[in-house]
Design a protein around this motif. Structure first.
Motif, mmCIF file in Angstrom:
data_model
loop_
_atom_site.group_PDB
_atom_site.id
_atom_site.type_symbol
_atom_site.label_atom_id
_atom_site.label_comp_id
_atom_site.label_asym_id
_atom_site.label_seq_id
_atom_site.Cartn_x
_atom_site.Cartn_y
_atom_site.Cartn_z
ATOM 1 N N ASP A 161 0.826 -1.213 0.000
ATOM 2 C CA ASP A 161 0.000 0.000 0.000
ATOM 3 C C ASP A 161 0.856 1.258 0.000
ATOM 4 O OD1 ASP A 161 1.004 0.055 2.546
ATOM 5 O OD2 ASP A 161 -0.937 0.073 3.562
ATOM 6 N N SER A 163 2.870 2.278 2.130
ATOM 7 C CA SER A 163 3.060 2.850 3.453
ATOM 8 C C SER A 163 4.428 2.427 3.992
ATOM 9 C CB SER A 163 1.942 2.387 4.391
ATOM 10 O OG SER A 163 1.985 0.979 4.555
ATOM 11 N N LEU A 164 4.747 2.868 5.200
ATOM 12 C CA LEU A 164 6.072 2.625 5.758
ATOM 13 C C LEU A 164 6.359 1.148 5.979
ATOM 14 C CD1 LEU A 164 6.290 5.539 8.347
ATOM 15 C CD2 LEU A 164 7.386 5.399 6.106
ATOM 16 N N TRP A 165 5.292 0.350 6.220
ATOM 17 C CA TRP A 165 5.546 -1.057 6.539
ATOM 18 C C TRP A 165 5.897 -1.875 5.306
ATOM 19 C CZ3 TRP A 165 3.409 -5.487 4.653
ATOM 20 C CH2 TRP A 165 2.251 -5.357 3.895
ATOM 21 N N SER A 166 5.571 -1.380 4.104
ATOM 22 C CA SER A 166 5.672 -2.209 2.905
ATOM 23 C C SER A 166 7.091 -2.696 2.626
ATOM 24 C CB SER A 166 5.131 -1.444 1.689
ATOM 25 O OG SER A 166 3.750 -1.209 1.826
ATOM 26 N N HIS A 265 -0.081 -1.165 10.258
ATOM 27 C CA HIS A 265 0.451 -0.056 11.024
ATOM 28 C C HIS A 265 -0.690 0.918 11.167
ATOM 29 C CE1 HIS A 265 0.826 3.011 7.718
ATOM 30 N NE2 HIS A 265 0.428 1.924 7.094
ATOM 31 N N ALA A 267 -1.304 5.345 11.356
ATOM 32 C CA ALA A 267 -1.014 6.713 11.740
ATOM 33 C C ALA A 267 -2.222 7.343 12.417
ATOM 34 C CB ALA A 267 -0.618 7.527 10.507
ATOM 35 N N GLU A 271 -7.069 4.394 9.776
ATOM 36 C CA GLU A 271 -6.081 3.560 9.099
ATOM 37 C C GLU A 271 -5.837 2.277 9.882
ATOM 38 O OE1 GLU A 271 -1.902 4.912 8.946
ATOM 39 O OE2 GLU A 271 -2.180 4.918 6.785
#
Length: 295
Positions: A161, A163-166, A265, A267, A271
């Motif tokens: 997606d 996002s930071l976790w990807s 995750h 924010a 989300e």
């Protein structure tokens, strides 16, 4: 690439849970990691048993402990010897979730492996809100094993997606499945698509926006792969319009994936709830193994 240094498998000593221990041993062997095997005796169940057979004093509870230790040792031998892996054995008593979390922290486990099917309690634990609570509690990757581990993972699906976790999810996928083909998948929906139809926007216009959104997502996925250091030919991208939860399961079947790697995750609250619902849905309905991480 994320390094697996300690793989902890939990087992309720049921036949389905044996698959989880076998997969954990295989991963430990492949990564050169420590292999730890944990069985938790539910403290409340032991207390209830002791109360029901009070005339047995402590002998009955001790016998159950001895049988559990013997079964755990035999399981370690059966699955470890063919792979040349020696398991550290842990027989603990307490509340299951809290005990597993504490043991994972104590051993600094880089991966927690457990069976997706077993007793009713284990099924509920994995396939609902309890799985989310465990992810939150230990903040470590959890591999839910649903299939017998006949070989190394070959086809891995990673929903992205952006996002930071990807990027972390891709590193995790490569650590548990270094020989696998990886499919980076992105599911998209146009903002306010339903409202556009209510406003009588023509379907050709909506379709044009979809085509552009898909083209942009493909470009982003290729850039994402380059940034993540994915090279060679053993990877592909898939961009699909629709709900993420449903599209992941469709892609699993279409690709013949044997592992899905996803994470969550947040924010903000919206989300957090959205990504949590995807994780729970995939854990509940995927046929292949699922690796979930909280970031």
């Amino acid at each position: 690439m994320t390094h697996l240094h300690t793989v902890l498998a939990t087992t309720d000593l049921s036949a389905p849970a044996r698959h989880a221990a076998q997969r954990a041993a295989l991963l430990a062997s492949e990564a050169g990691a420590r292999f730890e095997l944990l069985h938790v005796l539910e403290k409340t169940a032991l207390d209830a048993l002791q109360a029901a057979f009070v005339d047995q004093d402590a002998a009955l509870s001790q016998r159950i402990r001895d049988l559990g230790r013997e079964a755990l040792s035999q399981l370690a031998t059966d699955i470890g010897e063919p792979l040349g892996v020696t398991a550290g054995l842990h027989l603990e008593e307490g509340a299951v979730l809290e005990t597993i979390a504490a043991q994972a922290d104590r051993l600094d486990a880089s991966l927690l492996v457990l069976g997706a099917r077993g007793t009713d309690f284990m099924r509920q634990w994995l396939l609902g809100a309890t799985a989310e609570r465990l992810l939150r509690k230990i903040r470590r990757p959890i591999l839910a094993v649903k299939q017998p581990p006949r070989e190394h993972y070959r086809k891995v699906l990673v929903p992205v997606d952006f996002s930071l976790w990807s990027a972390g999810a891709v590193r995790l996928a490569r650590s548990v499945a270094p020989q696998a083909e990886i499919t980076l998948m992105h599911a998209f929906e146009l903002p306010y698509e339903g409202k556009l139809r209510l406003a009588f926007v023509e379907e050709d216009v909506i379709l044009g926006h979809r085509i552009k959104a898909r083209k942009d997502a493909v470009a982003r996925l290729h850039q994402f792969a380059a940034d993540a250091g994915i090279t060679g030919t053993a990877w592909r991208v898939s961009v699909i319009h629709g709900d993420t939860s449903m599209r992941v399961l469709e892609q699993e079947e279409e690709l013949g994936a044997d592992l899905i790697v996803l994470g969550k995750h947040g924010a903000n609250m919206t989300e957090e709830l959205l990504l949590g619902s995807v994780t729970k849905h995939v854990l509940a309905h995927a046929r292949c193994d699922v690796l979930a991480a909280y970031r």
